[in-house]
Design an enzyme around this catalytic site. Structure first.
Site, mmCIF file in Angstrom:
data_model
loop_
_atom_site.group_PDB
_atom_site.id
_atom_site.type_symbol
_atom_site.label_atom_id
_atom_site.label_comp_id
_atom_site.label_asym_id
_atom_site.label_seq_id
_atom_site.Cartn_x
_atom_site.Cartn_y
_atom_site.Cartn_z
ATOM 1 C CE1 TYR A 1 -0.506 1.650 3.314
ATOM 2 C CE2 TYR A 1 0.392 3.864 3.357
ATOM 3 C CZ TYR A 1 0.427 2.577 2.878
ATOM 4 O OH TYR A 1 1.385 2.214 1.989
ATOM 5 C CE LYS B 1 -3.280 -13.611 0.056
ATOM 6 N NZ LYS B 1 -2.706 -14.335 -1.080
ATOM 7 C CG ASP C 1 -1.522 -13.618 -4.136
ATOM 8 O OD1 ASP C 1 -2.681 -13.180 -4.232
ATOM 9 O OD2 ASP C 1 -1.267 -14.738 -3.657
ATOM 10 C CG ASP D 1 1.663 2.708 -1.162
ATOM 11 O OD1 ASP D 1 2.041 3.386 -2.142
ATOM 12 O OD2 ASP D 1 2.222 2.763 -0.053
#
Ligand code: NAD
Length: 332
Positions: A124, A171, A204, A228
């Site tokens: 972002y 991740k 995930d 988000d």
């Protein structure tokens, strides 16, 4: 005590939910002087910018704002007003509670999760460019300082609110440097809070686990992009975007807003659910030290939803935005 708060109606359905939230706050009797300021596409014609200086000055002066959603053009056009506000005031912590209110269309009855999303870094930061017309590159920027302050915020929040567990979402198996740094800092800071359980999850797998067993999660701390996405997933667990509030918190300012967008598809139809905006206003009152009024609002919202006579369409009813807000006021 009187508080002065900047009120930004936003655009699309924003003004409808903000009017409802303002009315509910006023019904609690808390003494608030509202300073109305504007942001969004309409301001470009009037002021040449979607985020006018007067709006920035008002938030800077008051330190607290209640804001409606603002439309952001996709692909081209101006950059997000929301991202600009978060950067201008360094509102690094985005706090997004997702709590089940019995009576909604949610398939779960015991979700109580707070997503704490880093609000200023990651993809972002908007550091991206075209490479000719054959490729595009975006830089994922994550700093140690940024990780430290959001993870510490999550643990302090958990401590203050009597929560038991913090889960770091990442991740790091793939993005070993950026998400690796986030995870490393989370593990370091967790050691300072032995009274709070800590674990971590790959984003995930986290999404799958949230859908299967949301009751196992408490506070989730996430880098910007995952925060988000995961917080919208959590909104889905508790009945939709219409129900989930948020706070953007920094050292010198705080902006409270529903997590949903400007919902242009239903703007002006008086059918948008104002719950997220009303609960955002409750978070704002708690931030101002008006905890009793905040609790009263939450209890009134819960009662109206549980009773089920006056619900907006997204909750399975047929009431208008204004009728729902009036029912909350009656239940206060
Ligand atoms: P959205 O949240 O506006 O709407 C998604 C869907 O959910 C729509 O069908 C909408 O009608 C419905 N919905 C949303 N809130 C609802 C509510 N309170 N009650 C009932 N139904 C509701 O998402 P979008 O369509 O992807 O975005 C519209 C615009 O809002 C975009 O320009 C986007 O950039 C902007 N946006 C702004 C903010 C913000 O200002 N903080 C946040 C997200 C999106």
């Amino acid at each position: 005590m009187q508080h002065t708060v900047t009120l930004i109606p936003g655009d699309g359905s924003g003004p409808e939910v903000i009017a409802a939230a303002k009315k509910v706050v006023e019904a609690t009797g808390v003494n608030i002087q509202w300073e109305v300021a504007h942001a969004g596409a309409a301001m470009i014609e009037a002021c040449g910018t979607p985020l006018p200086e007067e709006t920035i000055a008002s938030i800077r002066k008051n330190g607290v704002a209640l804001k409606g959603p603002v439309t952001t053009p996709v692909g081209t056009g101006f950059r997000s007003v929301n991202v600009a506000m978060r950067k201008t005031f360094d509102l690094y912590a985005n706090v997004r509670p997702a709590i089940t209110y019995p009576g909604t269309l949610s398939r779960y009855d015991n979700v109580d999760i707070v997503v704490i999303r880093e609000n200023t870094e990651d993809l972002y930061a908007g550091i991206e460019h075209m490479i000719g017309d054959v490729a595009a590159e975006s830089i994922k920027l994550i700093t140690r300082k940024g990780c430290e302050r959001i993870i510490r915020y999550a643990f302090e929040y958990a401590k203050r609110e009597g929560r038991k567990k913090v889960t770091a979402v990442h991740k790091a198996n793939i993005m070993k440097c950026t998400d690796g740094l986030f995870l490393e800092v989370a593990k370091e800071i967790a050691k300072e809070y032995p009274e709070i359980q800590f674990d971590d999850s790959i984003v995930d797998a986290m999404c799958m686990r949230l859908v299967m067993n949301p009751e196992k999660y408490d506070v989730l701390v996430c880098p910007n992009l995952y925060g988000d996405i995961v917080s919208d997933l959590c909104a889905g667990l508790v009945g939709g975007l219409g129900l989930t509030p948020s706070a953007n918190i920094g050292e010198t300012g705080a902006i409270f807003e529903p997590i949903h967008g400007s919902a242009p598809d239903i703007a002006g139809q008086h059918k948008i659910n104002p719950t997220a905006a009303i609960l955002s206003a409750a978070m704002m009152l708690a931030h101002l030290g008006e905890t009793e009024a905040a609790e009263k609002i939450r209890a009134a919202v819960s009662k109206v939803i549980h009773t089920g006579d006056v619900l907006t369409q997204d909750m399975g009813g047929s009431a208008s935005t204004e009728e729902f807000a009036d029912a909350v006021i009656a239940a206060l």
